[in-house]
Scaffold this active site. Structure first.
Site, PDB file in Angstrom:
ATOM      1  N   ASN A 393       0.814  -1.201   0.000  1.00  0.00           N
ATOM      2  CA  ASN A 393       0.000   0.000   0.000  1.00  0.00           C
ATOM      3  C   ASN A 393       0.855   1.262   0.000  1.00  0.00           C
ATOM      4  O   ASN A 393       0.958   1.948  -1.021  1.00  0.00           O
ATOM      5  CB  ASN A 393      -0.942  -0.012   1.215  1.00  0.00           C
ATOM      6  CG  ASN A 393      -1.973   1.084   1.159  1.00  0.00           C
ATOM      7  OD1 ASN A 393      -1.863   2.009   0.370  1.00  0.00           O
ATOM      8  ND2 ASN A 393      -2.978   0.995   1.997  1.00  0.00           N
ATOM      9  N   ASP A 394       1.522   1.533   1.099  1.00  0.00           N
ATOM     10  CA  ASP A 394       2.267   2.786   1.202  1.00  0.00           C
ATOM     11  C   ASP A 394       3.373   2.907   0.146  1.00  0.00           C
ATOM     12  O   ASP A 394       3.662   4.001  -0.312  1.00  0.00           O
ATOM     13  CB  ASP A 394       2.867   2.917   2.604  1.00  0.00           C
ATOM     14  CG  ASP A 394       1.775   2.961   3.663  1.00  0.00           C
ATOM     15  OD1 ASP A 394       0.690   3.487   3.348  1.00  0.00           O
ATOM     16  OD2 ASP A 394       1.993   2.467   4.774  1.00  0.00           O
TER      17      ASP A 394
END
Lengths: 467, 97
Positions: A393-394
């Site tokens: 995600n990040d």
């Protein structure tokens, strides 16, 4: 005679630490390097037991008892731990070392106060004991908190004025230490235990507000702390092997910490002070980015994958949690057989630790050359048909490039948005570990494939086969 | 101060040299090896166990015996656990035939 032999053993031990660490920093020799260091440690330990002046034979039972209990516990936990839990494990063992240094200081303090008159203690020794106590305690408690955070037992938590409180407490500890040493107060013991208590509290407050995503950096820093604490033991006993091992880890660990920060394009101060905000931005995503999320099912995804000519997998923590590395390798092989070119894009901090993904995927026999590091894979996204983001995600959040207010702003990311299609496998719309929304999910090229990574990958495999 | 430096000059040299050696060793490490390297370094600072053994070996009262015993166990955990975990991580880097 005995102590002369022991000095030679310590010399060999010290050299083997240096060589071991050197070999550990190259992929080809790393495993042997670990063994070299372990050999040095073994002879240093055995040498101390049998050759050190003043070791009572009547205490051999205690020593070997402790060694055996520790070895069994250590081996069993280290063997049983899952690859996903490695970071926690390192933190836990690091804490044990810190606690060991702390206890040594406590015992030596008692020896010192019993051997000397109160108010007239040798200041050099007292300083070393105090430093060992403070650093050891902070490292021990800090590592325990980091361990708790990584295993999800402890939540991020910060007081208001956290930084002021922390710095104040640290100054108080150091002030009390110098006062105790140089004032010649007869009440040394009270101060000693007060300093001990404050150090323990400081260890908690130091790690508690730091975001979970930054834990690897913190563990690396605490690792070098323990090194310095061990070196204090080296000063105390005038023991060269403790000194060399401790200082070596202290300096190498500090540099490693900085290198890790650089991989995330952040400074150490930024990690320690600029704690990641909570999940305040988590639910306002759709209004903020204007787009909507498009969902895709497994069979549509399978079609996209099978008829692509080039696919890049982007693994993240979700892959690790779901233990999906083997299924992932299976899908890769299946697609390769269908004539699709498959590569893995490895972000330096994907997962919970640098190198985490390499370790996991290597476990499932993914070929070394398929794992491509960030700088080399980024130009390739433009020519890629499908990117399959597996629980990351990040590290694919465009906010790191576009939104200066984002906590991850400035971190280099994988440029997946340049690919023609992006399939994002995720358990839910929940924000990533940094607790921030990801604009990528709302882009028209992106589609979301919800579910547990392992289950979904298995579905994809059967869908591709069925086509 | 001058007296302190002079009486400990050997150790001071050793510390400074070791700081440089440590920095030198880590300078060029591929990010793949960050975690195993940290873990290996973690095992090496387990050398603190030697202090615990010295305490344990010289213990002549209950306080030192108990704390020393716990310290030996904790130190061993650090050493053995550290090396075994590192080996497990590195096992996965072996060359595929």
């Amino acid at each position: 005679m005995n102590s002369q032999i022991l000095q030679v053993i310590y010399l060999i031990g010290s050299v083997s630490f240096i060589i071991g660490l050197k070999m550990l920093s190259k992929p080809d020799t790393a495993r042997k390097g670990n063994l070299v260091a372990a050999f040095g440690m073994t002879i240093a330990i055995l040498g101390t037991i049998f050759l050190y002046e003043g070791i009572l034979v009547s205490n051999y039972g205690w020593i070997f008892g402790g060694l055996i209990i520790g070895s069994i516990l250590g081996t069993v936990t280290a063997k049983k731990v899952k690859m996903t839990q490695m970071p926690e494990m390192v933190s836990l063992f690091n804490g044990m070392g810190g606690a060991c240094a702390m206890l040594i200081s406590a015992v030596e303090f008692r020896h010192l106060t019993h051997a000397n008159e109160a108010g007239n203690l040798p200041s050099g020794e007292l300083l070393i004991i105090m430093l060992g106590l403070i650093i050891g305690s902070v490292s021990f408690v800090g590592s325990m908190v980091a361990w708790g955070k990584l295993s999800g037992r402890v939540k991020d938590y910060s007081l208001s004025f956290q930084q002021v409180v922390n710095i104040g407490l640290l100054l108080l500890i150091l002030g009390a230490m110098f006062y105790t040493i140089y004032s010649g107060t007869p009440d040394v013991a009270t101060y000693f235990y007060a300093i001990w208590t404050m150090s323990v509290i400081y260890g908690i407050l130091f790690v508690l507000p730091i975001g979970g995503a930054d834990m690897p950096v913190v563990i690396s820093l605490l690792n070098s702390f323990t090194g310095v604490a061990a070196a204090m033991g080296g000063f105390l006993y005038d023991n060269k092997v403790m000194l060399v091992g401790g200082i070596l880890v202290g300096s190498a660990g500090t540099l490693l910490t900085i290198v890790m920060c650089k991989a995330m394009n952040r400074s150490l101060t930024n990690v320690l002070i600029g704690n990641f905000g909570g999940s305040s931005a988590a639910s306002e995503g759709s209004e903020k980015f204007g787009g909507t999320i498009r969902e895709i099912n497994a069979s549509d995804s399978a079609i996209l994958l099978k008829y692509a000519s080039k696919v890049i997998f982007v693994p993240g923590y979700g892959l690790a949690v779901a233990q999906a590395q083997h299924v992932c390798h299976e899908l890769e092989e299946l697609l390769e057989k269908e004539g699709v070119e498959v590569k893995y894009a490895i972000h330096p901090v994907a997962g919970r630790m640098p190198g985490h993904m390499n370790v996991l995927l290597a476990e499932s026999n993914v070929a070394y050359d398929k794992l491509v590091e960030m700088e080399n894979i980024n130009p390739e996204f433009a020519t890629t048909d499908v990117v399959l983001v597996i629980g990351a995600n990040d590290v694919v959040n465009p906010a790191a490039k576009t939104d200066p207010s984002s906590p991850i702003y400035g971190m280099p990311i994988l440029d997946v948005e340049n690919a023609k299609n992006i399939i994002i496998m995720k358990r839910s719309m929940k924000a990533g570990y940094a607790g921030i929304e990801n604009e990528l999910f709302y882009q028209p090229k992106s589609s979301m494939l919800f579910g547990d990574a392992k289950k979904t990958l298995t579905q994809l495999i059967s869908e591709v086969k069925a086509l | 101060m001058l007296e302190f430096i002079n009486s400990n000059i050997q150790i001071i040299y050793l510390v400074i040299l070791m700081i440089f050696v440590g920095v030198e060793l880590i300078e060029k490490v591929p990010s793949v090896l960050h975690t195993p390297l940290m873990s290996g370094a973690n095992a090496i600072h387990g050398v603190v166990i030697i202090g615990a053994i010295i305490i344990m070996g010289q213990a002549d009262n209950m306080f030192a015996t108990l704390l020393g015993f716990v310290a030996v166990i904790l130190g061993t955990l650090n050493v053995v656990g550290g090396f075994v975990v590192t080996d497990r991580m590195l096992e996965m880097f072996k060359k595929k035939k």
